[in-house]
Design a protein around this motif. Structure first.
Motif, PDB file in Angstrom:
ATOM      1  N   LEU A   1       9.495  12.249   4.902  1.00  0.00           N
ATOM      2  CA  LEU A   1      10.401  11.336   5.593  1.00  0.00           C
ATOM      3  C   LEU A   1      10.182   9.940   5.046  1.00  0.00           C
ATOM      4  O   LEU A   1       9.065   9.597   4.650  1.00  0.00           O
ATOM      5  CB  LEU A   1      10.123  11.327   7.108  1.00  0.00           C
ATOM      6  N   ASN A   2      11.244   9.123   5.015  1.00  0.00           N
ATOM      7  CA  ASN A   2      11.026   7.742   4.597  1.00  0.00           C
ATOM      8  C   ASN A   2      10.279   6.989   5.697  1.00  0.00           C
ATOM      9  O   ASN A   2      10.218   7.432   6.847  1.00  0.00           O
ATOM     10  CB  ASN A   2      12.337   7.051   4.228  1.00  0.00           C
ATOM     11  N   LEU A   3       9.721   5.837   5.336  1.00  0.00           N
ATOM     12  CA  LEU A   3       8.808   5.136   6.238  1.00  0.00           C
ATOM     13  C   LEU A   3       9.479   4.721   7.537  1.00  0.00           C
ATOM     14  O   LEU A   3       8.922   4.911   8.628  1.00  0.00           O
ATOM     15  CB  LEU A   3       8.223   3.906   5.541  1.00  0.00           C
ATOM     16  N   ARG A   4      10.691   4.160   7.477  1.00  0.00           N
ATOM     17  CA  ARG A   4      11.367   3.705   8.692  1.00  0.00           C
ATOM     18  C   ARG A   4      11.637   4.882   9.639  1.00  0.00           C
ATOM     19  O   ARG A   4      11.409   4.796  10.844  1.00  0.00           O
ATOM     20  CB  ARG A   4      12.669   2.990   8.330  1.00  0.00           C
TER      21      ARG A   4
ATOM     22  N   PHE B   1      11.584  19.381  15.144  1.00  0.00           N
ATOM     23  CA  PHE B   1      12.665  18.404  15.010  1.00  0.00           C
ATOM     24  C   PHE B   1      12.508  17.617  13.708  1.00  0.00           C
ATOM     25  O   PHE B   1      13.472  17.418  12.962  1.00  0.00           O
ATOM     26  CB  PHE B   1      12.658  17.435  16.192  1.00  0.00           C
ATOM     27  N   ALA B   2      11.287  17.159  13.449  1.00  0.00           N
ATOM     28  CA  ALA B   2      11.037  16.364  12.246  1.00  0.00           C
ATOM     29  C   ALA B   2      11.259  17.200  10.984  1.00  0.00           C
ATOM     30  O   ALA B   2      11.827  16.713   9.989  1.00  0.00           O
ATOM     31  CB  ALA B   2       9.614  15.812  12.273  1.00  0.00           C
ATOM     32  N   ARG B   3      10.826  18.448  11.013  1.00  0.00           N
ATOM     33  CA  ARG B   3      10.983  19.309   9.837  1.00  0.00           C
ATOM     34  C   ARG B   3      12.462  19.591   9.565  1.00  0.00           C
ATOM     35  O   ARG B   3      12.918  19.540   8.424  1.00  0.00           O
ATOM     36  CB  ARG B   3      10.213  20.616  10.053  1.00  0.00           C
ATOM     37  N   GLN B   4      13.214  19.870  10.622  1.00  0.00           N
ATOM     38  CA  GLN B   4      14.650  20.116  10.468  1.00  0.00           C
ATOM     39  C   GLN B   4      15.359  18.858   9.955  1.00  0.00           C
ATOM     40  O   GLN B   4      16.245  18.928   9.106  1.00  0.00           O
ATOM     41  CB  GLN B   4      15.227  20.537  11.829  1.00  0.00           C
ATOM     42  N   PHE B   5      14.943  17.709  10.476  1.00  0.00           N
ATOM     43  CA  PHE B   5      15.517  16.431  10.042  1.00  0.00           C
ATOM     44  C   PHE B   5      15.261  16.213   8.552  1.00  0.00           C
ATOM     45  O   PHE B   5      16.148  15.769   7.820  1.00  0.00           O
ATOM     46  CB  PHE B   5      14.892  15.302  10.867  1.00  0.00           C
ATOM     47  N   SER B   6      14.048  16.522   8.099  1.00  0.00           N
ATOM     48  CA  SER B   6      13.692  16.280   6.695  1.00  0.00           C
ATOM     49  C   SER B   6      14.503  17.150   5.740  1.00  0.00           C
ATOM     50  O   SER B   6      14.688  16.805   4.577  1.00  0.00           O
ATOM     51  CB  SER B   6      12.193  16.538   6.480  1.00  0.00           C
TER      52      SER B   6
ATOM     53  N   LEU C   1       0.856  -1.199   0.000  1.00  0.00           N
ATOM     54  CA  LEU C   1       0.000   0.000   0.000  1.00  0.00           C
ATOM     55  C   LEU C   1       0.887   1.244   0.000  1.00  0.00           C
ATOM     56  O   LEU C   1       0.935   2.001   0.977  1.00  0.00           O
ATOM     57  CB  LEU C   1      -0.906  -0.003   1.237  1.00  0.00           C
ATOM     58  N   PRO C   2       1.593   1.495  -1.082  1.00  0.00           N
ATOM     59  CA  PRO C   2       2.590   2.577  -1.087  1.00  0.00           C
ATOM     60  C   PRO C   2       1.998   3.972  -0.956  1.00  0.00           C
ATOM     61  O   PRO C   2       2.701   4.902  -0.566  1.00  0.00           O
ATOM     62  CB  PRO C   2       3.286   2.399  -2.453  1.00  0.00           C
ATOM     63  N   GLN C   3       0.702   4.134  -1.279  1.00  0.00           N
ATOM     64  CA  GLN C   3       0.106   5.462  -1.232  1.00  0.00           C
ATOM     65  C   GLN C   3      -0.536   5.783   0.116  1.00  0.00           C
ATOM     66  O   GLN C   3      -0.955   6.912   0.353  1.00  0.00           O
ATOM     67  CB  GLN C   3      -0.974   5.588  -2.327  1.00  0.00           C
ATOM     68  N   ALA C   4      -0.626   4.808   1.008  1.00  0.00           N
ATOM     69  CA  ALA C   4      -1.308   5.017   2.289  1.00  0.00           C
ATOM     70  C   ALA C   4      -0.425   5.785   3.257  1.00  0.00           C
ATOM     71  O   ALA C   4       0.803   5.667   3.241  1.00  0.00           O
ATOM     72  CB  ALA C   4      -1.707   3.670   2.893  1.00  0.00           C
ATOM     73  N   THR C   5      -1.048   6.592   4.110  1.00  0.00           N
ATOM     74  CA  THR C   5      -0.305   7.289   5.158  1.00  0.00           C
ATOM     75  C   THR C   5       0.061   6.292   6.254  1.00  0.00           C
ATOM     76  O   THR C   5      -0.551   5.215   6.371  1.00  0.00           O
ATOM     77  CB  THR C   5      -1.138   8.419   5.770  1.00  0.00           C
ATOM     78  N   LEU C   6       1.043   6.647   7.080  1.00  0.00           N
ATOM     79  CA  LEU C   6       1.460   5.749   8.161  1.00  0.00           C
ATOM     80  C   LEU C   6       0.307   5.513   9.135  1.00  0.00           C
ATOM     81  O   LEU C   6       0.095   4.382   9.592  1.00  0.00           O
ATOM     82  CB  LEU C   6       2.669   6.334   8.895  1.00  0.00           C
TER      83      LEU C   6
END
Length: 760
Positions: free
Chosen positions: A557-560, A584-589, A515-520
């Motif tokens: 972000l990648n899935l992992r 934090f997540a935005r800076q990481f991306s 399901l590559p198009q689904a959100t986490l």
């Protein structure tokens, strides 16, 4: 599995486990045979779980958008036939939708009524808005003989918007959680010895397990709290080198960073691939916890140790025995009794005037802690304060203050955070309330009376073996609560019946491949909906995970990486913590490392001691943000490179918070004074604004405004909504006085003119 083990499992007809009665040392061993009942119960659970599978929750299937300008063959269909009449085409499609045979065919393909309706709406929109359809489909629609001919094209569209329908069997296999013991092949390849140390608090059960841990060549301790892991780490290093591993911290005894033979860790951080001689799993009853139970299940099934020493309530013995039956491992049980007695008082405290040295008042809300500690201070007494959101260092400092016989602080006000991880010298536990907010397995908030297990865990902190009080006492603050408490403590502890599970990153990655198009968040929802578990297990609550997944869904972000971020242990009730998580997540991306200076700017470091409760709460949130940084730094070292510097300022912040908590009653008083000042200012302004114009004459006394009407006045609403400030009120007051003065002068002049029209 070895041949000997297979023969052993097939030949035995009973599970035999030894029960050793013990208080300080293990005494007479006896062998019991409860296994026929265990086997029947286990068989029943498996048959029930295999025979009935939950219906699929299709509301979780989010249809993908198919662009209406894709997939056509140009005007080929029109050239071969004629342009389609949209109005006639709509009638044909609606007849297709209403045809019962089409609905039945769709159901055979896995579409329930909900999916069929969603698919049809998407299909109709696609057909009507498409500039050019595939030639074969165009020909069918232009010269349709049977409505049924549309069905293959409808199903082709369905597979495009619901790609999961094509791989449902694969998805069910991936989400099959019925045999979690098979997830740990290293543990299944050895014959482990399971030793259950069962008993109430203050019975010495953990002490005996730790003694075996220290005597072994290698070992791991798995505890529910950082405080407990830290305590074992410090005790062990008195004679046995031991490393510390928690989500936010790694301490290696060896200066070159080589691993020691012994490790003290939080339960989530234990390794299930490293071999040990002895492993200790503390507080095993938490295997049923709706949010964290999966960590105890993982440790119990997966630790590669020759001996697994399990510590916890006796109510978990039967369940652990049953669980170990599925792995072919026997359980040896050592029963312990409480080392010091405790009793339930016949009298409630009723008033804070009746407090005595060594008393601990247990509250289930932070506001109650603030209120009670303030009232205690009014009576000229000092108290220590402990609650869950305080940093570990501050909790230890408050515990030390309360335990110190030379310190004037003799009263403790705390939440149920004292139930684990702190050694406290308590004479009497006083329940301020017996109602506690909680979250059930569905993630719903509830207010419910505390359970027998919770009551015993808290009450057991009174009169501990190592404290100055050799007998404990428990009571309530309110008289009406005392008989309820006696009833709760008089009941047996509910037996544990299920253990928690949680989908792993690997399972979600395989799921996402289909399901590559689904959100986490949607992937997790579908996984849990399809998940099959037998009667021994349940899937842990994933609301916090989904909350974080939805928060950062828009960030690339990648899935992992996304999965790891969403497993971060943060308090979603703290807005500043959530904002920091997002940054934090935005800076990481952006592939920009989060360096020390960036973090300092974000938290506005350096910080000053709190002046009121609001400041203290913010400092606690900042401490949580620094914890989050440290947690992420061990998973993404390159992107969070300044862990040591962040830990230094976190220790400094811990000291600042300790100062605030030591002066918590002053902070509460300052907060109350601020509120009182605001209320007084508001009341002054309201009195001025709401007073009617002064009138001269007999009726003045009767013109006073009813004070009860103030609350509904415009000025009252403006102040309540924060639209009027102290300064604005004072300015309005001055202007009002000035206008009234001018109005009075004008009135006097007019009155004089009326009395002497001729100037006499």
């Amino acid at each position: 599995m070895s041949v000997n083990r297979c023969v052993y499992l097939l030949s035995r007809s009973h599970i035999r486990y030894r029960v050793c009665a013990s208080t300080a040392a293990v005494a007479n061993n006896t062998t019991l045979h409860p296994t026929r009942r265990t086997f029947e119960k286990l068989s029943s659970r498996h048959s029930n779980s295999n025979s009935s599978s939950r219906p699929l929750d299709t509301s979780l299937f989010v249809p993908l958008t198919v662009k209406s300008d894709e997939g056509g063959d140009g005007p080929v269909g029109e050239e071969l036939t004629q342009p389609l009449d949209k109005s006639e085409l709509l009638k044909v499609l609606n007849r297709f939708y209403k045809r019962k045979e089409m609905q039945k065919l769709a159901a055979d393909q896995g579409l329930d009524a909900r999916l069929f309706h969603q698919a049809f709406v998407s299909f109709r929109k696609y057909v009507l808005e498409m500039n050019s359809l595939n030639a074969d489909f165009h020909i069918i629609l232009s010269d349709i003989c049977h409505i049924d001919d549309i069905f293959p094209y409808f199903m082709r569209h369905v597979k495009q918007i619901f790609p999961m329908l094509d791989c449902m069997d694969d998805l069910r296999k991936i989400s099959d959680l019925r045999v979690p013991a098979n997830w740990y092949p290293e543990a299944r390849s050895i014959q482990r010895k399971i030793v259950f140390h069962a008993g109430p608090t203050n019975s010495g059960k953990t002490y005996h397990a730790i003694q075996r841990f220290l005597a072994a060549k290698s070992g791991v301790y798995c505890g529910p709290l950082k405080l407990l892991a830290h305590e074992i780490y410090e005790k062990s290093n008195d004679g046995v080198p031991c490393d510390l591993v928690t989500g936010e911290e790694r301490i290696f005894v060896d200066p070159e960073g080589r691993l020691s033979g012994h490790i003290a860790s939080t339960i989530e951080m234990c390794s299930v691939t490293t071999p040990y001689e002895v492993a200790v799993i503390d507080e095993i009853q938490m295997i049923k916890d709706p949010a964290r139970g999966w960590a105890w299940t993982r440790a119990l099934l997966g630790l590669c140790a020759e001996e697994i020493h399990v510590c916890g309530e006796a109510a978990a013995v039967d369940f652990v025995t049953e669980l170990m039956y599925t792995t072919g491992e026997e359980v040896e049980v050592h029963n312990y009794k409480r080392l010091t007695p405790f009793s339930v008082s016949n009298h409630a405290v009723e008033s804070l005037d009746n407090l005595k040295p060594g008393d601990c008042i247990v509250c289930f809300s932070k506001n109650d802690i603030y209120s009670i500690s303030r009232q205690i201070e009014v009576r000229g007494l000092e108290c220590a304060v402990i609650y869950g959101s305080l940093p570990p260092g501050t909790k230890l400092a408050q515990a030390k203050k309360f335990n110190d016989p030379d310190d004037p602080c003799k009263i403790l006000v705390a939440t149920d955070a004292i139930g684990m991880g702190l050694n406290l010298s308590i004479r009497r536990i006083i329940f301020n309330s017996l109602v506690k907010p909680s979250v059930n397995e569905k993630g719903e908030k509830e207010l419910d009376t505390i359970s027998t297990s919770q009551a015993l865990q808290i009450a057991g902190r009174a009169g501990r073996f190592s404290s100055v009080f050799k007998e404990g006492e428990v009571t309530t603050m309110q008289r009406d609560d005392l008989p309820v408490l006696k009833e709760i403590l008089g009941k047996p502890v509910d037996p544990i019946e299920t253990a928690g599970l949680h989908p792993t990153a690997e399972q979600i990655e395989i799921f996402a491949y289909h399901l590559p198009q689904a959100t986490l968040s949607n992937l997790i929802d579908i996984f849990v909906s399809l998940a099959q578990v037998d009667g021994l297990y349940f899937v842990c609550n994933i609301d916090d995970f989904k909350f974080l997944a939805d928060m950062i869904q828009h960030i690339p972000l990648n899935l992992r990486t996304r999965y790891v971020f969403c497993t971060a242990p943060i308090n979603k009730k703290q807005a500043f913590v959530c904002t920091s998580f997002l940054k934090f997540a935005r800076q990481f991306s952006r592939d920009e490392p989060l360096i020390y200076n960036w973090v300092c700017r974000h938290v506005n470091w350096p910080l000053v001691p709190p002046k009121n409760i609001k400041d203290l709460v913010h400092l606690e949130a900042v401490h949580d943000v620094l914890d989050l940084y440290l947690w992420l730094s061990y998973r993404f070292m390159d992107m969070f490179p300044d862990a040591n510097l962040i830990r230094d300022i976190q220790k400094e912040l811990d000291g600042i918070i300790q100062v605030g908590v030591r002066n918590i009653t002053r902070l509460i008083r300052a907060t109350e004074d601020q509120r009182a000042s605001a209320e007084n200012t508001a009341s002054i302004g309201l009195a001025v604004l709401d007073t009617p114009p002064l009138r001269r004459g007999r009726g003045t006394k009767n013109q006073r405004k009813d004070p009860r009407a103030t609350d509904s006045s415009l000025s009252s609403r403006l102040v309540r909504d924060g639209l009027l400030t102290k300064e604005l009120l004072q300015q309005l007051q001055r202007e009002w006085v000035r206008e009234q003065s001018q109005h009075g002068d004008d009135s006097n002049s007019a009155n004089k003119g009326k009395k002497n029209p001729d100037g006499e």
